[in-house]
Design a protein around this motif. Structure first.
Motif, PDB file in Angstrom:
ATOM      1  N   PHE A 116     -45.375  18.652  80.224  1.00  0.00           N
ATOM      2  CA  PHE A 116     -45.487  17.525  81.134  1.00  0.00           C
ATOM      3  C   PHE A 116     -46.923  17.023  81.078  1.00  0.00           C
ATOM      4  CE2 PHE A 116     -42.259  20.369  82.676  1.00  0.00           C
ATOM      5  CZ  PHE A 116     -41.223  19.545  83.085  1.00  0.00           C
ATOM      6  N   GLU A 117     -47.070  15.743  80.867  1.00  0.00           N
ATOM      7  CA  GLU A 117     -48.435  15.212  80.839  1.00  0.00           C
ATOM      8  C   GLU A 117     -48.564  14.123  81.885  1.00  0.00           C
ATOM      9  OE1 GLU A 117     -51.590  12.792  78.075  1.00  0.00           O
ATOM     10  OE2 GLU A 117     -49.598  13.206  77.288  1.00  0.00           O
ATOM     11  N   ASN A 118     -49.509  14.299  82.751  1.00  0.00           N
ATOM     12  CA  ASN A 118     -49.742  13.311  83.795  1.00  0.00           C
ATOM     13  C   ASN A 118     -50.568  12.171  83.211  1.00  0.00           C
ATOM     14  OD1 ASN A 118     -50.400  11.821  86.007  1.00  0.00           O
ATOM     15  ND2 ASN A 118     -51.063  13.574  87.267  1.00  0.00           N
ATOM     16  N   LYS A 119     -49.974  10.983  83.134  1.00  0.00           N
ATOM     17  CA  LYS A 119     -50.691   9.850  82.538  1.00  0.00           C
ATOM     18  C   LYS A 119     -51.373   8.993  83.587  1.00  0.00           C
ATOM     19  CE  LYS A 119     -48.210   7.446  79.673  1.00  0.00           C
ATOM     20  NZ  LYS A 119     -46.968   6.695  79.396  1.00  0.00           N
ATOM     21  N   SER A 120     -51.067   9.263  84.829  1.00  0.00           N
ATOM     22  CA  SER A 120     -51.562   8.373  85.881  1.00  0.00           C
ATOM     23  C   SER A 120     -52.885   8.868  86.439  1.00  0.00           C
ATOM     24  CB  SER A 120     -50.540   8.335  87.014  1.00  0.00           C
ATOM     25  OG  SER A 120     -50.509   9.606  87.623  1.00  0.00           O
ATOM     26  N   ASP A 121     -53.388   8.140  87.430  1.00  0.00           N
ATOM     27  CA  ASP A 121     -54.623   8.564  88.104  1.00  0.00           C
ATOM     28  C   ASP A 121     -54.293   9.320  89.370  1.00  0.00           C
ATOM     29  OD1 ASP A 121     -55.901   5.398  87.204  1.00  0.00           O
ATOM     30  OD2 ASP A 121     -56.292   7.330  86.244  1.00  0.00           O
ATOM     31  N   SER A 122     -53.053   9.591  89.558  1.00  0.00           N
ATOM     32  CA  SER A 122     -52.663  10.238  90.811  1.00  0.00           C
ATOM     33  C   SER A 122     -52.256  11.677  90.552  1.00  0.00           C
ATOM     34  CB  SER A 122     -51.476   9.507  91.430  1.00  0.00           C
ATOM     35  OG  SER A 122     -51.665   8.134  91.370  1.00  0.00           O
TER      36      SER A 122
END
Lengths: 155, 1085
Positions: free
Chosen positions: B887-893
């Motif tokens: 899982f890769e978090n692409k957002s700034d949150s």
């Protein structure tokens, strides 16, 4: 952070103590005694760091000291301070003393503990390094001394 | 009035000032305490006067007495009076005294608020300065709250002298009054770019201290610090920033990557050792946090090690010490780089400075390998002999034992050597670590069965010479080893050559001077020995000797029956009665040996340290629940400032334990159950752990016969050295043998090959004895094969570029296996050399570097998150596959509460924890901060594997940003290819492979690949990598490949350089699908 600064002579007699965390007087004396015990048995040709400060702080703390003639200057610091940086700071402090007292010796510290404190206050404040530039330190100390003199002559 | 002043100043002339006091004390060395008490009386008088000068003088003297250890808190009010003087001279004395003796419990502090405020706003900068300095030492929460605003104003004072003090003191204010942090922070940040270097340095100082307490909240300042780092020339500031980066980089590996270059530049350019050292330290921290995937990674490590070597070689002890300190950090992640400097580290053991020696010892611990263990320990033993002072010698002793016993005696190849070392260590005078040696002796003797004979002989000698150990009362620590010696001799008495002699030794009157618990063991084991002696004599039909033995016990045991120690007394009287009874039977010529032996029958087995885990927690028992209310966290106020900048949920507050509600408890219980279900160490139907440690072919390795014709006559005669020699010889011999075999083969084949004359690798060193570790769980077992979800705790992003490495690892693994196999074959003298060589031929040689490959395919992606996945089968279970999802978090949150769910089909089902419904989703066991990736594993059960399949699924998660949090959903399709059911199964025997093909059980099929223009070995590598095949044989223009499905189907390929593939498999539809998938793989290239 610097937790304590101790200056004592080759016999363990305190010449200046400055704790940046509260310890009761008897505890302070015990810390001085134990620190002296640790530091004094070390040869001059060994390193200037001592770990396992069971006295203050715990494992994160180190004793960093320098030995000049009859005096030991011991700083107790945590891991946020650079070891070599503190050694330099001790050197700066001692050189500043040398300038302010003109060839400082143990006797100067004995009779003018208050003045040594005032100088130290310009180097370290509340356990944090305030100033490392010797000229700046000396200038501030002298300005304050001048102010003191002018007040004396006012009387 | 005027008269009063005059009178005051005349009085003053007779007052002692500080110098007089000091002089007085120095002149009264004999009755210092008495003199000081009269001085204190004088001071009390002086404090009663109205004259502020007199008071100030008195306070100054009190400050001095405080240093000597006198409590001066009684004068606190007078100190406040002096502080309020309008004169700088007195004010300074007052504040100094206050800073030395005021603390939070000083009640007069509350009287000072207004005075301090007045001083802070004084037109004279030194009044302000003195007040700030004093306040920094005794600020209380109340003062911090009341004065925070005043100090904040001072941060923008025109004078830099005041600004820097105001900035520094803010840290203390934040600590005492955390609420002030938020309003003050923007200004503090501003000061990072103050024109005055002193102020700037102070601001850096404060922020570094804050960040040390809670690094996460200060990540956002990284760019600003980065700018400062590249622009500042002030070494103090640089050191602080670099140290700060060292603390930040574990949280944000991307930062680390950026740092490497400027730090490397600094390392090259700076002449300041302090700065160099901190740079090296932070580079190490960066490399640790990156752990892999750095392109010029090894260059940086090399640079660090090289610079540290310079430090260590320096004549300055401080640099030496710090160099070793930093080296030990590298050691943890890059042991190889450090190991090459073994010579240097060993030299440091000779250093005159104990701290340096201790550091070097720490390093050695991590540097040992099978190859150098004996050598290193030998060096250490020499130091033990030389060492002065028990502390250092004890340290050496524990280190030797630590080094040898680490990770299950991993590095010990010859346990006879180790026992000898332990015996030698018993010679140490005045050591406190007798029990440590004893426990090692017991552990080794119990777990290494092959060593028992030798151990027993050594222990018998120890017992025989017990007087040497106990003779000196100073040595009482070491007598603990007799505990082990007695127990080992008793328990394994069948190995004793002369049990009678040992029995006699154990019953000497001198034994009664040993500590009680040791005597107890003596008595108990004397009984065991007695049993052995009886049995021995009964075989010889020599009843006289047996009766003599009984008589010996009956004569000697009463001494122990009288022991003051209850345990000894009890055991002795019990055994005495037993022996008396036996004696009666003996007189009647009854054979008793067998029955007596039966008393001590049964082997005592070691218990694994984690055995407790195998005991399931009873239903309804919640080990995490507080029995009593937890103690309130006194640190919580320290904690608070951290949250001020946080974009974090309030779960941060430490006091959450008390607020746990029923629901939370239920959830936790549930989570724990799930974890238990996944925990491979729980007893459940898992075909697991045993196989891990059967190192193949161990039994065939020749164990060196030790010539024991020179037995230890005196305990501690140094003889461990002989093992070092023997071991070397043994290795030489083995190596030579290996070479010979190879040579033979080479000749046979008549084909020239590169000789493998490289340095001996770790795997090549075969242990002479094997530790019994069956009962120990090995950590490797817990790999993803077992759990539904393996919680991967680290937040480091998974490096996309690491695939290449993965491949390499795989290859290494294969090679390793091959080696093992090979050795195995040597011993069996199979005539399959031909097959083996073809394997060698078939390995993908590095003709050209392979492009990086990835097996991870995109699962789904939206603006918040990207998921890639890979499916792997495993040998253990024919109906399970593991899906690894990154899982890769692409957002700034911040992404949290991720739930993974799949719509099961009849054929494939997501494995859910017991008790969960068939449609329940699984919680992903981590949260994702912005930009971070992490991997989770899900197990699926499958029935038929001949067809590919797609499963629909959904990921739901909560997006948490500063102002809001939203619930998001992402749909995906999991594609179970037939390839994912294949497992790379190396097939080493071409004969077997050929037989399989000839057997006729396999159905054929073929495939042509169009438009492929890549080197043949790349093609093969791709098939191996993407489709889990291994090369069986490669002959110039074609290669045979093999793989097996999780359900045991054989899949064989013949790949030709003309890019056609002939394939055979015992399941035609599986084969068809696999071929289709191979075709697809190459159509994408």
């Amino acid at each position: 952070m610097i937790k304590a600064i101790l200056i004592f002579n080759n016999h363990g007699k305190p010449r200046l103590i400055r704790f940046y965390q509260y310890f009761a007087e008897d505890m302070q004396q015990q810390i001085i005694r134990e620190t002296f015990h640790l530091v004094s048995k070390r040869d001059d040709n060994v390193c200037n760091f001592l770990e396992g400060g069971s006295l203050i702080g715990g494992s994160d703390y180190k004793l960093i000291y320098r030995h000049y003639a009859t005096l030991y200057f011991v700083f107790c610091v945590d891991s946020s301070e650079s070891e070599l940086g503190i050694l330099d700071l001790i050197q700066v402090f001692v050189e500043t003393l040398d300038k302010c007292f003109e060839n400082v010796c143990e006797l100067d510290l004995i009779f003018h503990m208050d003045k040594v404190h005032y100088i130290l206050q310009e180097v370290v404040m509340g356990g944090m390094v305030l100033e490392t530039n010797m000229n700046e330190i000396v200038a501030q100390v002298e300005l304050q001394n001048r102010m003191e003199k002018s007040e004396v002559s006012d009387q | 009035m005027a008269l009063k002043i005059v009178k005051g100043s005349i009085d003053r002339m007779f007052d002692k000032n500080l110098q007089d006091l000091v002089r007085g004390i120095r002149n009264h060395k004999e009755d210092e305490a008495k003199y000081i008490s009269t001085c204190i009386d004088e001071i009390k008088q002086e404090l009663k006067q109205d004259n502020i000068a007199v008071k100030a003088n008195a306070v100054c003297k009190l400050t001095y007495l405080q240093m000597l250890g006198y409590d001066v808190s009684w004068a606190a009010f007078n100190i406040v009076e002096v502080m309020s003087s309008s004169k700088f001279t007195y004010k300074r004395i007052g504040y100094l005294a206050a800073s030395q003796c005021f603390h939070e419990g000083t009640d007069v502090i509350m009287l000072t608020t207004n005075q301090i405020r007045k001083d802070l706003s004084s037109p004279h900068q030194y009044d302000t300065g003195v007040a700030l300095t004093g306040l920094s030492c005794f600020v209380t929460p109340d003062l911090a709250r009341d004065l925070a605003n005043d100090i904040m104003t001072l941060m923008s004072h025109t004078k830099p002298y005041i600004r820097k003090k105001a900035v520094l003191i803010m840290y203390k204010v934040f600590l005492k009054y955390p609420e002030s942090l938020r309003p003050a922070f923007p200004r503090l940040k501003e000061k990072l770019e103050d024109p005055d270097p002193g102020v700037q340095s102070a601001a850096v100082n404060v922020i570094c201290e804050l960040a040390r307490r809670n690094p996460k909240n200060y990540l956002s300042l990284a760019p600003l610090f980065f700018k400062l780092m590249t622009s500042s020339t002030n070494n103090w500031v640089l050191i602080k920033i670099i140290k700060l980066f060292g603390a930040l980089t574990p949280l944000e590996p991307r930062l680390g990557k950026k740092l490497i270059e400027p730090l490397t530049n600094l390392i090259h350019s700076t002449s300041a050792m302090s700065l160099l050292y901190e740079c090296v330290n932070t580079v190490i921290a960066v490399l640790i946090s990156l752990s892999s995937g750095m392109p010029n990674h090894s260059a940086s490590i090399q640079l660090c090690v090289q610079k540290l070597r310079i430090l260590i070689e320096d004549s300055d002890q401080n640099l030496k010490y710090l160099g070793l300190l930093a080296m030990s950090k590298i050691l943890k992640t890059h042991p190889k780089s450090v190991q090459s400097h073994k010579d240097l580290i060993l030299q440091c053991l000779d250093d005159k400075d104990e701290s340096i020696r201790l550091r070097a010892l720490d390093l050695l611990y991590g540097m040992v390998s099978k190859k150098n263990l004996m050598e290193i320990v030998k060096k250490l033993m020499l130091h033990v002999d030389k060492a002065e002072g028990t502390t250092y010698r004890d340290e050496l002793l524990t280190k030797i034992i630590d080094i040898c016993s680490q990770s299950n005696y991993q590095y010990i190849t010859n346990f006879e050597w180790y026992i000898s070392i332990l015996v030698e260590l018993t010679r140490l005078e005045g050591t406190r670590h007798g029990h440590l040696i004893a426990s090692q002796m017991l552990d080794v003797a119990i777990r290494v069965k092959a060593i028992r004979g030798f151990a027993v002989a050594q222990m018998a000698t120890l017992l025989d010479n017990a007087h040497l150990l106990t003779g000196n009362t100073q040595r009482n620590g070491i007598c603990e080893v007799l505990y082990a010696a007695a127990w080992i001799c008793g328990e394994f008495s069948e190995h004793l050559e002369d049990p009678m002699q040992t029995l006699e030794a154990m019953l000497r009157p001198k034994v009664a001077t040993l500590p009680g618990h040791i005597q107890a063991v003596y008595v108990q084991n004397a009984a065991k020995l007695f049993a052995t002696v009886l049995r021995k004599h009964e075989g010889e039909t020599d009843s006289h000797a047996a009766q003599e033995t009984s008589q010996l016990l009956i004569d000697r045991l009463p001494l122990f029956v009288q022991s003051a120690n209850l345990e000894v007394q009890e055991r002795a009287s019990c055994i005495l009665q037993l022996v008396k009874y036996i004696q009666k039977l003996q007189q009647k010529k009854v054979e008793v040996a067998e029955e007596v032996t039966a008393l001590f029958a049964g082997e005592l087995n070691p218990v694994a340290p984690k055995a407790q885990k195998k005991v399931p927690v009873p239903e309804g028992l919640d080990l995490d629940a507080w029995i009593n209310k937890p103690p309130s966290e006194s640190e919580s106020e320290d904690e608070k400032p951290k949250a001020v900048f946080a974009k974090e949920e309030p779960k941060h507050s430490r006091s959450r334990h008390t607020e746990v509600d029923e629901k939370e408890l239920a959830r936790r219980r549930e989570a724990r159950k799930r974890e238990q279900a996944n925990n491979p160490f729980y007893i459940k139907a898992s075909p697991s752990s045993q196989k891990v440690y059967d190192a193949p072919g161990v039994e065939h390795i020749p164990v060196v016969q030790i010539d024991l014709s020179v037995p230890l006559k005196v305990p501690g005669m140094p003889m461990s050295d002989q093992y070092l020699k023997l071991e070397e010889e043994r290795r030489q011999k083995e190596k030579a043998e290996r070479k010979k075999e190879k040579k033979k083969k080479r000749e046979k084949r008549g084909k020239e090959r590169k000789a493998d004359s490289g340095p001996e690798s770790e795997e090549d060193i075969a242990p002479a004895h094997q530790v019994d570790i069956v009962t120990e769980e090995m950590p490797e077992v817990s790999s993803c094969y077992f759990g539904v979800i393996k919680p991967t705790v680290h937040w480091f992003p998974v490096q996309k570029s690491s695939k290449h490495k993965k491949k390499k690892q795989k290859k290494e693994k294969e090679e390793k296996e091959k080696k093992k196999k090979k050795r195995h074959h040597h011993h069996h003298h199979h005539s399959n050399a031909g097959g083996e060589d073809s394997v060698q031929n078939g390995t993908v040689e590095e003709e050209e570097p392979l492009p990086p490959m990835s097996n991870y395919f995109l699962l789904a992606e939206n603006s918040y998150i990207k998921m890639v996945y890979d499916i792997q089968g495993n040998h253990q279970d024919e109906s399970k596959v593991v899906v690894s999802v990154i899982f890769e978090n692409k957002s700034d949150s911040f992404l949290k509460s991720m739930e993974f769910n799949v719509l099961d089909s009849l054929n494939s089902k997501l494995q859910r924890p017991e008790g969960a419904g068939a449609h329940d989703s699984l919680t992903v066991p981590f949260q994702l901060p912005p930009g971070i990736s992490n991997e989770a594993h899900f197990v699926f059960s499958v029935q038929s594997i001949v067809m590919p399949q797609k499963l629909k699924g959904t990921l739901t998660f909560i997006v948490k940003s500063d102002e809001s949090s939203t619930h998001e959903k992402l749909d995906f399709k999991l594609h179970f290819t037939c390839t994912s059911y294949l497992i790379t199964t190396p097939c080493y025997l071409y004969d077997a492979y050929a037989k399989l093909l000839e057997s006729g059980d396999l159905k054929g099929s073929s495939l042509r690949l169009e438009g492929i223009n890549m080197p043949f070995h790349h093609l093969l590598a791709r098939i191996c990598f993407h489709h889990h095949f291994s090369v069986v044989e490669r002959i110039d223009s074609c290669a045979s490949m093999y793989s097996r499905s999780i359900q045991g189907h054989h899949v064989c390929l013949l790949v030709k350089t003309t890019v056609s593939i002939d394939a055979k498999c015992d399941e035609p539809s599986l084969l068809g699908n696999v071929l289709d998938e191979i075709k697809q793989t190459f159509s994408k290239c």
